[in-house]
Write a protein that holds these residues in place. Sequence first.
Motif, short mmCIF file in Angstrom:
data_model
loop_
_atom_site.label_atom_id
_atom_site.label_comp_id
_atom_site.label_asym_id
_atom_site.label_seq_id
_atom_site.Cartn_x
_atom_site.Cartn_y
_atom_site.Cartn_z
N GLN A 1 -80.41 -53.73 13.56
CA GLN A 1 -80.56 -53.48 12.12
C GLN A 1 -81.72 -54.32 11.60
N LEU A 2 -82.87 -54.10 12.13
CA LEU A 2 -84.07 -54.82 11.71
C LEU A 2 -85.00 -53.85 11.00
N THR A 3 -85.54 -54.26 9.87
CA THR A 3 -86.43 -53.40 9.12
C THR A 3 -87.84 -53.49 9.67
N LYS A 4 -88.66 -52.55 9.23
CA LYS A 4 -90.07 -52.60 9.62
C LYS A 4 -90.71 -53.90 9.14
N GLU A 5 -90.31 -54.35 7.96
CA GLU A 5 -90.86 -55.59 7.41
C GLU A 5 -90.48 -56.78 8.28
N GLN A 6 -89.22 -56.82 8.74
CA GLN A 6 -88.79 -57.92 9.61
C GLN A 6 -89.53 -57.90 10.94
N LEU A 7 -89.65 -56.73 11.53
CA LEU A 7 -90.34 -56.63 12.81
C LEU A 7 -91.81 -57.01 12.67
N SER A 8 -92.41 -56.68 11.55
CA SER A 8 -93.82 -57.01 11.35
C SER A 8 -94.04 -58.49 11.17
N GLU A 9 -92.95 -59.26 10.98
CA GLU A 9 -93.07 -60.71 10.85
C GLU A 9 -93.11 -61.42 12.20
N ILE A 10 -92.85 -60.69 13.28
CA ILE A 10 -92.94 -61.31 14.61
C ILE A 10 -94.38 -61.71 14.88
N ARG A 11 -94.57 -62.98 15.23
CA ARG A 11 -95.91 -63.49 15.42
C ARG A 11 -96.21 -63.93 16.85
N CYS A 12 -95.18 -64.00 17.68
CA CYS A 12 -95.43 -64.43 19.06
C CYS A 12 -96.08 -63.30 19.84
N PRO A 13 -96.81 -63.60 20.91
CA PRO A 13 -97.33 -62.52 21.77
C PRO A 13 -96.16 -61.68 22.29
N ALA A 14 -96.32 -60.36 22.28
CA ALA A 14 -95.22 -59.47 22.66
C ALA A 14 -95.71 -58.33 23.53
N LEU A 15 -94.87 -57.97 24.50
CA LEU A 15 -95.13 -56.84 25.39
C LEU A 15 -93.90 -55.95 25.37
N PHE A 16 -94.08 -54.68 25.03
CA PHE A 16 -92.97 -53.73 24.94
C PHE A 16 -93.12 -52.70 26.07
N ILE A 17 -92.11 -52.62 26.92
CA ILE A 17 -92.16 -51.75 28.11
C ILE A 17 -91.13 -50.64 27.98
N THR A 18 -91.52 -49.45 28.39
CA THR A 18 -90.60 -48.32 28.42
C THR A 18 -90.92 -47.44 29.62
N GLY A 19 -89.92 -46.74 30.11
CA GLY A 19 -90.16 -45.70 31.08
C GLY A 19 -90.67 -44.45 30.38
N GLU A 20 -91.46 -43.69 31.06
CA GLU A 20 -92.01 -42.46 30.48
C GLU A 20 -90.91 -41.53 29.98
N HIS A 21 -89.78 -41.51 30.68
CA HIS A 21 -88.70 -40.58 30.34
C HIS A 21 -87.47 -41.31 29.79
N ASP A 22 -87.68 -42.48 29.21
CA ASP A 22 -86.56 -43.23 28.64
C ASP A 22 -86.10 -42.55 27.36
N PRO A 23 -84.86 -42.03 27.30
CA PRO A 23 -84.40 -41.33 26.10
C PRO A 23 -84.12 -42.27 24.93
N PHE A 24 -84.03 -43.59 25.19
CA PHE A 24 -83.71 -44.55 24.15
C PHE A 24 -84.95 -45.29 23.63
N ALA A 25 -86.05 -45.17 24.32
CA ALA A 25 -87.29 -45.80 23.89
C ALA A 25 -88.40 -44.76 23.98
N GLY A 26 -89.18 -44.76 25.06
CA GLY A 26 -90.23 -43.75 25.20
C GLY A 26 -91.51 -44.19 24.51
#
Length: 210
Positions: free
Chosen positions: A136-161
């Motif tokens: 339950q994080l808003t776009k505003e909260q997520l945009s406050e993340i300041r640390c270096p971040a890497l987001f990984i997903t599988g090509e066919h991940d139904p929950f991310a993508g």
Amino acid sequence: MDFQRKYTCYFPDFRGHGRTRCASLEWSTPQIADDVVQFMDRLGIAKAHMIGYSLGANVGLYIAVNRPERVVTLTTIGTGGFCDPTGVEQFEPEWLIEHEKHDTINQMLERHEEAHRGNWQEHMRQAAEDWRLYPQLTKEQLSEIRCPALFITGEHDPFAGEARVQQLSALVKGSTYLVVPGGSHRPHMLRESPILVNDAILEFLENQSL
């Protein structure tokens, strides 16, 4: 082993999972995020590289948002950053029994028996409830993340993508994302692309120390 050559690695079993025993069988993503911070406090870990998969990925997001001083870098696998309960009914114990998903039931019995003390149904109900509610994080909260971040997903991940992690990466300034070709929700697992994923994370961590 690749990570342990250079980093001190910790693999805590979350509340309600594995061998972690609690008086209550209830758990949630925010509770677990608080648990991880307390775990760090007990061990005297001021800050750490956070790497999380699925539930653990959402836990990492919560810590990066609410306790940014504890996070050096954040790597997530298998989350798009927003709540999406699509398919959650397949985690309900009644659905698993009705559809004779004995392999899944046996996995829950074996992997988490000490945590749920034999009550695998309650473990799955908690998993389904958490899936319905978090993150339950808003776009505003997520945009406050300041640390270096890497987001990984599988090509066919139904929950991310790709579309979802691309959106997440666009919100987090300076972050990057990786789509694993042919990957599912678990692209880092042995039968998928563990070398590709491991190498990408190690390169990401190395680049932050340059």
